[in-house]
Design an enzyme around this catalytic site. Structure first.
Site, short mmCIF file in Angstrom:
data_model
loop_
_atom_site.label_atom_id
_atom_site.label_comp_id
_atom_site.label_asym_id
_atom_site.label_seq_id
_atom_site.Cartn_x
_atom_site.Cartn_y
_atom_site.Cartn_z
N GLU A 163 0.81 -1.22 0.00
CA GLU A 163 0.00 0.00 0.00
C GLU A 163 0.85 1.28 0.00
OE1 GLU A 163 -3.24 -0.05 -0.48
OE2 GLU A 163 -3.27 -2.24 -0.42
N VAL A 164 1.91 1.29 -0.79
CA VAL A 164 2.74 2.50 -0.91
C VAL A 164 2.55 3.17 -2.27
CG1 VAL A 164 4.48 1.75 0.76
CG2 VAL A 164 4.77 1.19 -1.67
N LYS A 223 2.54 1.30 -5.50
CA LYS A 223 3.21 0.65 -6.63
C LYS A 223 2.34 0.63 -7.89
CE LYS A 223 3.98 -3.42 -5.10
NZ LYS A 223 3.15 -3.21 -3.89
N TYR A 246 -0.29 2.41 -8.58
CA TYR A 246 -0.53 3.78 -9.04
C TYR A 246 0.64 4.24 -9.91
CZ TYR A 246 -0.76 8.89 -8.78
OH TYR A 246 -0.77 10.22 -9.08
N LYS A 253 1.97 -8.31 -13.64
CA LYS A 253 1.70 -8.45 -12.21
C LYS A 253 1.63 -9.95 -11.94
CE LYS A 253 0.42 -6.94 -8.06
NZ LYS A 253 1.14 -5.98 -7.20
N GLY A 271 3.97 -6.29 -2.84
CA GLY A 271 4.47 -5.74 -1.58
C GLY A 271 5.94 -5.36 -1.66
N ASN A 321 6.62 8.79 -3.34
CA ASN A 321 5.18 8.95 -3.56
C ASN A 321 4.61 9.82 -2.44
OD1 ASN A 321 2.58 8.71 -4.46
ND2 ASN A 321 2.31 6.59 -3.80
#
EC number: 6.3.3.3
Length: 219
Positions: free
Chosen positions: A12-13, A15, A17, A37, A117, A174
Protein backbone atom coordinates in the site's frame (compact mmCIF):
# COMPACT_ATOMS: atom_id res chain seq x y z
CA UNK A 1 14.21 -4.06 -24.28
CA UNK A 2 14.62 -2.37 -20.91
CA UNK A 3 13.35 -4.32 -17.90
CA UNK A 4 12.45 -3.10 -14.41
CA UNK A 5 11.07 -4.86 -11.36
CA UNK A 6 8.85 -2.47 -9.39
CA UNK A 7 8.73 -3.05 -5.64
CA UNK A 8 7.59 -1.02 -2.65
CA UNK A 9 9.10 -0.37 0.72
CA UNK A 10 5.91 -1.93 2.07
CA UNK A 11 2.43 -2.81 0.85
CA UNK A 12 0.00 0.00 0.00
CA UNK A 13 2.74 2.50 -0.91
CA UNK A 14 1.44 3.20 -4.42
CA UNK A 15 3.21 0.65 -6.63
CA UNK A 16 0.22 0.07 -8.88
CA UNK A 17 -0.53 3.78 -9.04
CA UNK A 18 3.06 4.38 -10.21
CA UNK A 19 2.85 1.45 -12.63
CA UNK A 20 -0.34 2.72 -14.25
CA UNK A 21 1.07 6.22 -14.68
CA UNK A 22 4.23 4.80 -16.28
CA UNK A 23 1.98 2.83 -18.63
CA UNK A 24 0.05 5.98 -19.52
CA UNK A 25 3.17 8.01 -20.27
CA UNK A 26 4.54 5.16 -22.41
CA UNK A 27 1.27 4.99 -24.33
CA UNK A 28 1.30 8.78 -24.79
CA UNK A 29 4.85 8.66 -26.22
CA UNK A 30 4.25 5.56 -28.38
CA UNK A 31 6.70 3.58 -26.27
CA UNK A 32 5.82 -0.10 -26.49
CA UNK A 33 5.47 -1.33 -22.93
CA UNK A 34 4.08 -4.27 -21.02
CA UNK A 35 3.50 -4.30 -17.27
CA UNK A 36 3.19 -7.69 -15.61
CA UNK A 37 1.70 -8.45 -12.21
CA UNK A 38 2.82 -12.06 -11.75
CA UNK A 39 1.40 -12.49 -8.23
CA UNK A 40 -1.69 -10.55 -7.16
CA UNK A 41 -4.11 -10.66 -4.25
CA UNK A 42 -7.27 -8.79 -3.34
CA UNK A 43 -10.28 -9.09 -5.64
CA UNK A 44 -11.75 -5.92 -7.11
CA UNK A 45 -15.27 -5.00 -6.02
CA UNK A 46 -16.09 -4.33 -9.67
CA UNK A 47 -15.01 -7.62 -11.29
CA UNK A 48 -13.60 -11.08 -10.69
CA UNK A 49 -10.07 -9.81 -11.25
CA UNK A 50 -7.63 -8.75 -8.57
CA UNK A 51 -7.74 -4.99 -8.12
CA UNK A 52 -4.13 -4.37 -9.21
CA UNK A 53 -4.54 -6.51 -12.33
CA UNK A 54 -7.71 -4.64 -13.23
CA UNK A 55 -5.95 -1.27 -12.78
CA UNK A 56 -3.14 -2.30 -15.11
CA UNK A 57 -5.57 -3.59 -17.75
CA UNK A 58 -7.55 -0.36 -17.53
CA UNK A 59 -4.37 1.67 -18.05
CA UNK A 60 -3.80 -0.28 -21.27
CA UNK A 61 -7.48 0.14 -22.23
CA UNK A 62 -7.72 -3.66 -22.18
CA UNK A 63 -5.42 -4.29 -25.14
CA UNK A 64 -3.96 -7.13 -23.04
CA UNK A 65 -5.81 -9.92 -21.24
CA UNK A 66 -5.51 -10.77 -17.56
CA UNK A 67 -3.76 -14.03 -18.47
CA UNK A 68 -1.08 -12.11 -20.36
CA UNK A 69 -0.07 -10.01 -17.36
CA UNK A 70 -0.91 -12.20 -14.36
CA UNK A 71 0.02 -15.77 -13.46
CA UNK A 72 -1.24 -16.25 -9.89
CA UNK A 73 -4.18 -14.47 -8.25
CA UNK A 74 -5.80 -14.76 -4.84
CA UNK A 75 -9.17 -13.24 -3.99
CA UNK A 76 -8.20 -12.36 -0.43
CA UNK A 77 -5.84 -9.46 0.22
CA UNK A 78 -3.50 -11.58 2.32
CA UNK A 79 0.26 -12.18 2.24
CA UNK A 80 0.88 -14.49 -0.75
CA UNK A 81 2.58 -17.33 1.14
CA UNK A 82 -0.25 -17.52 3.70
CA UNK A 83 -3.12 -17.65 1.23
CA UNK A 84 -1.09 -19.94 -1.06
CA UNK A 85 -0.70 -22.44 1.78
CA UNK A 86 -4.40 -22.18 2.65
CA UNK A 87 -5.46 -22.78 -0.96
CA UNK A 88 -2.69 -25.29 -1.74
CA UNK A 89 -1.17 -23.16 -4.52
CA UNK A 90 2.54 -23.45 -5.26
CA UNK A 91 4.16 -20.07 -5.93
CA UNK A 92 7.14 -21.44 -7.80
CA UNK A 93 10.08 -19.14 -8.48
CA UNK A 94 10.86 -21.14 -11.62
CA UNK A 95 7.31 -20.82 -12.95
CA UNK A 96 7.24 -17.09 -12.25
CA UNK A 97 10.63 -16.66 -13.90
CA UNK A 98 9.47 -18.58 -16.98
CA UNK A 99 6.24 -16.54 -17.17
CA UNK A 100 8.27 -13.32 -17.18
CA UNK A 101 11.04 -14.48 -19.51
CA UNK A 102 8.47 -15.68 -22.04
CA UNK A 103 7.78 -11.98 -22.67
CA UNK A 104 11.40 -11.23 -23.60
CA UNK A 105 10.85 -12.14 -27.26
CA UNK A 106 7.94 -9.71 -27.66
CA UNK A 107 8.37 -6.50 -29.61
CA UNK A 108 8.62 -4.19 -26.60
CA UNK A 109 10.67 -1.16 -25.64
CA UNK A 110 10.19 -1.66 -21.92
CA UNK A 111 8.95 -4.41 -19.63
CA UNK A 112 7.75 -3.61 -16.12
CA UNK A 113 7.21 -6.34 -13.54
CA UNK A 114 5.21 -5.14 -10.58
CA UNK A 115 5.95 -7.15 -7.47
CA UNK A 116 3.76 -8.03 -4.52
CA UNK A 117 4.47 -5.74 -1.58
CA UNK A 118 8.06 -5.30 -0.48
CA UNK A 119 11.40 -6.88 -1.32
CA UNK A 120 11.19 -9.71 1.22
CA UNK A 121 7.53 -10.58 0.72
CA UNK A 122 7.43 -14.37 1.22
CA UNK A 123 6.23 -16.58 -1.61
CA UNK A 124 6.50 -19.71 0.52
CA UNK A 125 8.08 -20.89 3.77
CA UNK A 126 11.48 -20.86 2.10
CA UNK A 127 11.34 -18.31 -0.76
CA UNK A 128 10.76 -14.57 -1.01
CA UNK A 129 10.30 -12.02 -3.76
CA UNK A 130 14.01 -11.31 -3.49
CA UNK A 131 14.71 -14.81 -4.82
CA UNK A 132 12.71 -14.06 -7.96
CA UNK A 133 14.52 -10.76 -8.53
CA UNK A 134 17.89 -12.48 -8.06
CA UNK A 135 16.88 -15.19 -10.54
CA UNK A 136 15.85 -12.59 -13.12
CA UNK A 137 18.86 -10.32 -12.55
CA UNK A 138 17.04 -7.16 -13.60
CA UNK A 139 17.15 -3.68 -12.01
CA UNK A 140 14.69 -2.58 -9.37
CA UNK A 141 12.53 0.53 -9.32
CA UNK A 142 11.62 1.26 -5.70
CA UNK A 143 8.47 3.10 -4.58
CA UNK A 144 8.46 4.77 -1.16
CA UNK A 145 5.38 6.46 0.30
CA UNK A 146 6.70 9.49 2.16
CA UNK A 147 5.37 9.30 5.71
CA UNK A 148 6.60 8.51 9.21
CA UNK A 149 8.78 5.38 9.01
CA UNK A 150 9.60 5.70 5.32
CA UNK A 151 13.25 6.59 5.96
CA UNK A 152 13.88 3.35 7.83
CA UNK A 153 11.91 1.21 5.36
CA UNK A 154 13.57 2.76 2.32
CA UNK A 155 17.10 2.50 3.69
CA UNK A 156 16.57 -1.11 4.78
CA UNK A 157 15.33 -2.04 1.30
CA UNK A 158 18.20 -0.26 -0.46
CA UNK A 159 20.74 -1.85 1.88
CA UNK A 160 19.33 -5.31 1.15
CA UNK A 161 19.44 -4.67 -2.60
CA UNK A 162 23.05 -3.57 -2.31
CA UNK A 163 23.91 -6.61 -0.18
CA UNK A 164 22.66 -8.89 -2.94
CA UNK A 165 24.27 -6.88 -5.77
CA UNK A 166 20.92 -5.96 -7.30
CA UNK A 167 20.97 -2.72 -9.25
CA UNK A 168 18.67 0.04 -8.03
CA UNK A 169 17.52 1.81 -11.19
CA UNK A 170 15.88 4.53 -9.15
CA UNK A 171 13.53 5.29 -6.29
CA UNK A 172 10.28 7.24 -6.41
CA UNK A 173 8.94 9.37 -3.58
CA UNK A 174 5.18 8.95 -3.56
CA UNK A 175 3.94 12.06 -1.75
CA UNK A 176 0.26 11.19 -1.84
CA UNK A 177 -0.67 12.37 1.66
CA UNK A 178 -0.99 16.14 1.86
CA UNK A 179 -1.12 15.96 5.66
CA UNK A 180 2.45 14.68 5.96
CA UNK A 181 4.92 17.28 7.20
CA UNK A 182 8.60 17.69 6.29
CA UNK A 183 8.34 15.78 3.03
CA UNK A 184 11.45 17.36 1.50
CA UNK A 185 13.45 16.78 4.68
CA UNK A 186 12.57 13.08 4.65
CA UNK A 187 13.49 12.74 0.98
CA UNK A 188 16.78 14.57 1.56
CA UNK A 189 17.61 12.26 4.46
CA UNK A 190 17.04 9.16 2.34
CA UNK A 191 19.21 10.62 -0.41
CA UNK A 192 22.03 11.50 1.97
CA UNK A 193 22.07 8.21 3.88
CA UNK A 194 21.53 5.92 0.88
CA UNK A 195 23.66 7.72 -1.68
CA UNK A 196 20.82 7.55 -4.24
CA UNK A 197 19.09 10.67 -5.54
CA UNK A 198 15.32 10.56 -5.71
CA UNK A 199 14.32 9.78 -9.32
CA UNK A 200 10.89 11.41 -9.08
CA UNK A 201 8.76 13.15 -6.49
CA UNK A 202 5.12 12.43 -7.23
CA UNK A 203 2.44 14.56 -5.61
CA UNK A 204 -1.17 13.66 -4.92
CA UNK A 205 -3.38 13.65 -8.05
CA UNK A 206 -0.39 13.70 -10.41
CA UNK A 207 -1.12 12.83 -14.02
CA UNK A 208 1.02 11.05 -16.59
CA UNK A 209 2.75 14.30 -17.60
CA UNK A 210 4.49 14.28 -14.21
CA UNK A 211 6.11 10.99 -15.21
CA UNK A 212 7.65 12.09 -18.50
CA UNK A 213 11.01 13.01 -16.96
CA UNK A 214 11.08 9.70 -15.10
CA UNK A 215 10.32 7.79 -18.30
CA UNK A 216 13.28 9.52 -19.98
CA UNK A 217 15.57 8.31 -17.18
CA UNK A 218 14.30 4.75 -17.51
CA UNK A 219 14.29 4.56 -21.30
Amino acid sequence: MKKFFIIGTNTEVGKTYISTKLIEVCEHQNIKSLCLKPVASGQSQFSELCEDVESILNAYKHKFTAAEINLISFNQAVAPHIIAAKTKVDISIENLKQFIEDKYNQDLDILFIEGAGGLLTPYSDHTTQLDLIKALQIPVLLVSAIKVGCINHTLLTINELNRHNIKLAGWIANCNDSNIKYIDEQINTIEELSGYKCSAKISRNADYLDFIDLSKILI
